[in-house]
Design an enzyme around this catalytic site. Sequence first.
Site, short mmCIF file in Angstrom:
data_model
loop_
_atom_site.label_atom_id
_atom_site.label_comp_id
_atom_site.label_asym_id
_atom_site.label_seq_id
_atom_site.Cartn_x
_atom_site.Cartn_y
_atom_site.Cartn_z
N GLY A 10 0.84 -1.20 0.00
CA GLY A 10 0.00 0.00 0.00
C GLY A 10 0.87 1.24 0.00
O GLY A 10 1.88 1.27 0.70
N GLU A 103 5.44 -5.02 5.83
CA GLU A 103 5.61 -6.41 6.24
C GLU A 103 5.77 -7.36 5.05
O GLU A 103 6.66 -8.21 5.02
CB GLU A 103 4.33 -6.72 7.04
CG GLU A 103 4.17 -8.05 7.59
CD GLU A 103 2.66 -8.32 7.84
OE1 GLU A 103 1.81 -7.43 7.66
OE2 GLU A 103 2.37 -9.47 8.21
N ASP A 127 0.35 2.03 8.98
CA ASP A 127 -0.16 1.30 10.15
C ASP A 127 0.80 1.33 11.35
O ASP A 127 0.40 1.03 12.46
CB ASP A 127 -0.42 -0.17 9.79
CG ASP A 127 -1.52 -0.31 8.76
OD1 ASP A 127 -2.19 0.69 8.47
OD2 ASP A 127 -1.70 -1.42 8.24
N ARG A 162 -26.07 13.52 17.33
CA ARG A 162 -25.96 12.14 16.83
C ARG A 162 -24.58 11.56 17.13
O ARG A 162 -23.64 12.29 17.41
CB ARG A 162 -26.26 12.06 15.33
CG ARG A 162 -25.36 12.88 14.45
CD ARG A 162 -25.48 12.50 12.95
NE ARG A 162 -26.75 12.79 12.33
CZ ARG A 162 -26.91 13.58 11.25
NH1 ARG A 162 -25.87 14.20 10.71
NH2 ARG A 162 -28.09 13.73 10.71
N ARG A 171 -5.33 -2.91 10.04
CA ARG A 171 -5.79 -4.27 9.80
C ARG A 171 -5.64 -5.13 11.06
O ARG A 171 -6.61 -5.74 11.53
CB ARG A 171 -4.89 -4.84 8.71
CG ARG A 171 -5.43 -5.95 7.91
CD ARG A 171 -4.29 -6.56 7.11
NE ARG A 171 -3.89 -5.76 5.96
CZ ARG A 171 -4.47 -5.78 4.78
NH1 ARG A 171 -5.53 -6.54 4.61
NH2 ARG A 171 -4.01 -5.07 3.79
N GLU A 221 -10.38 -0.56 11.27
CA GLU A 221 -11.11 -1.44 10.33
C GLU A 221 -11.05 -2.90 10.76
O GLU A 221 -11.93 -3.70 10.44
CB GLU A 221 -10.55 -1.29 8.92
CG GLU A 221 -9.07 -1.65 8.84
CD GLU A 221 -8.43 -1.41 7.48
OE1 GLU A 221 -9.14 -1.32 6.48
OE2 GLU A 221 -7.19 -1.31 7.46
N ARG A 266 -24.24 7.46 12.75
CA ARG A 266 -23.76 7.34 11.37
C ARG A 266 -22.29 6.96 11.36
O ARG A 266 -21.56 7.30 12.29
CB ARG A 266 -23.88 8.67 10.64
CG ARG A 266 -25.25 9.28 10.61
CD ARG A 266 -26.08 8.72 9.45
NE ARG A 266 -27.35 9.42 9.38
CZ ARG A 266 -27.53 10.54 8.69
NH1 ARG A 266 -26.55 11.06 7.99
NH2 ARG A 266 -28.71 11.12 8.68
N VAL A 273 -8.13 8.23 2.01
CA VAL A 273 -7.79 9.63 2.28
C VAL A 273 -6.59 9.67 3.24
O VAL A 273 -5.73 10.54 3.15
CB VAL A 273 -9.01 10.35 2.91
CG1 VAL A 273 -8.62 11.71 3.46
CG2 VAL A 273 -10.12 10.51 1.89
N GLN A 274 -6.54 8.68 4.14
CA GLN A 274 -5.45 8.62 5.13
C GLN A 274 -4.09 8.35 4.50
O GLN A 274 -3.06 8.55 5.13
CB GLN A 274 -5.72 7.50 6.15
CG GLN A 274 -6.92 7.73 7.02
CD GLN A 274 -7.45 6.42 7.59
OE1 GLN A 274 -7.10 6.05 8.69
NE2 GLN A 274 -8.27 5.70 6.83
O1 F6P Z 1 -1.05 -1.61 5.11
C1 F6P Z 1 -1.51 -0.35 4.83
C2 F6P Z 1 -2.99 -0.33 4.60
O2 F6P Z 1 -3.37 1.00 4.31
C3 F6P Z 1 -3.86 -0.90 5.73
O3 F6P Z 1 -4.11 0.01 6.76
C4 F6P Z 1 -5.11 -1.29 5.01
O4 F6P Z 1 -5.77 -2.36 5.67
C5 F6P Z 1 -4.61 -1.75 3.68
O5 F6P Z 1 -3.35 -1.12 3.48
C6 F6P Z 1 -5.55 -1.44 2.55
O6 F6P Z 1 -4.96 -1.87 1.39
P1 F6P Z 1 -5.38 -1.53 -0.11
O7 F6P Z 1 -6.01 -0.21 -0.10
O8 F6P Z 1 -4.10 -1.50 -0.86
O9 F6P Z 1 -6.26 -2.62 -0.51
#
Ligand code: F6P
Length: 342
Positions: A10, A103, A127, A162, A171, A221, A266, A273-274
Amino acid sequence: MRVGVLTGGGDCPGLNAVIRAVVRRGVRDHSFEFVGFRDGWRGPLEGLTMELGIEQCRGILPRGGTILGSSRTNPFKIDGGVEQIQENLQKHGVDALVAIGGEDTLGVATKLAELGVDVVGVPKTIDNDLSGTDFTFGFDTAVNIATEAIDRLHTTAESHHRVLVVEVMGRHAGWIALHAGIAGGASAVLIPEQPFDIEKLCDYVETRFETHYAPIIVVSEGAVPAEGGDMTLVSGEKDAFGHVRLGGIGDRIAGEIEARTGKEARAVVLGHVQRGGTPTAFDRWLATRFGLHAIDAVADKDFGTMVALRGTDIVRVPLSEGTAELKLVSAEEYAEAAVFFG
Ligand code: F6P
């Protein structure tokens, strides 16, 4: 020496700052030549290259993304993949590789190093879950983006009385949620390391409304409910490293809160975006130092290592050590944030 550079996994703010530092120092101080490999391990696997020199690195320091492109290609999952990489490195006259990744990318680098490929790693991930280093670049940017979002969500949540559930990336590790949750004054932070009790969460929501504030719940997430059940999946699809696509836990929690408390709730999913846009000054600083030290490691022929931040020093650690286990949020660190829950 001719050095190949690649970015895998990523993307992450600060990748370009690393590439720039590697090249600048490599050309000026070590008289190295460079070749850019495109799209992570797909580059050396398929022989996808681009010109890489000081000229190509002008103006990229503050730019997000990566000029080299990225992918989650795993050469160990492809028949003959490793041999193909070795052949392509030879074909392009590459003596050593700088692999910038998390990783998975560094896991591949570790195995290739064991097979005799001369490689130095640079750790990256928003992460912040790599055990070998105190911080990875990209994390600070992601935390700042999430914190700004939380600040903005406070005011609209209050206007409408709200609950707003903010889903952030993470992850297996809850670092982004923890840091942004503390910085943004969240009413609760839910992370993968600590399965959450939905009833307790609803109590926090009620308490928060009693004090005439609207609750903001920050959730990674990968967070999971204590009563069991698997991670919420967007789809059953897995990538080449066996990771499932996550997402949806924020919506699920908002639904549960509404059903159990009767308060409108909500979910806001911050998603990519992060990961996009310009890196913070801290990430540019860290990425630049990582780049300088990585190319020095190549010059010293200190292969099979990765650069890492320890305190304020950049050190070299064996690649295998840097990727051996994930760095997770401890119960003690989580307890610090929990003082402010409810
Ligand atoms: O490992 C970085 C990360 O942004 C994680 O936080 C996220 O779960 C994952 O990559 C999302 O991966 P992609 O957008 O490449 O599917």
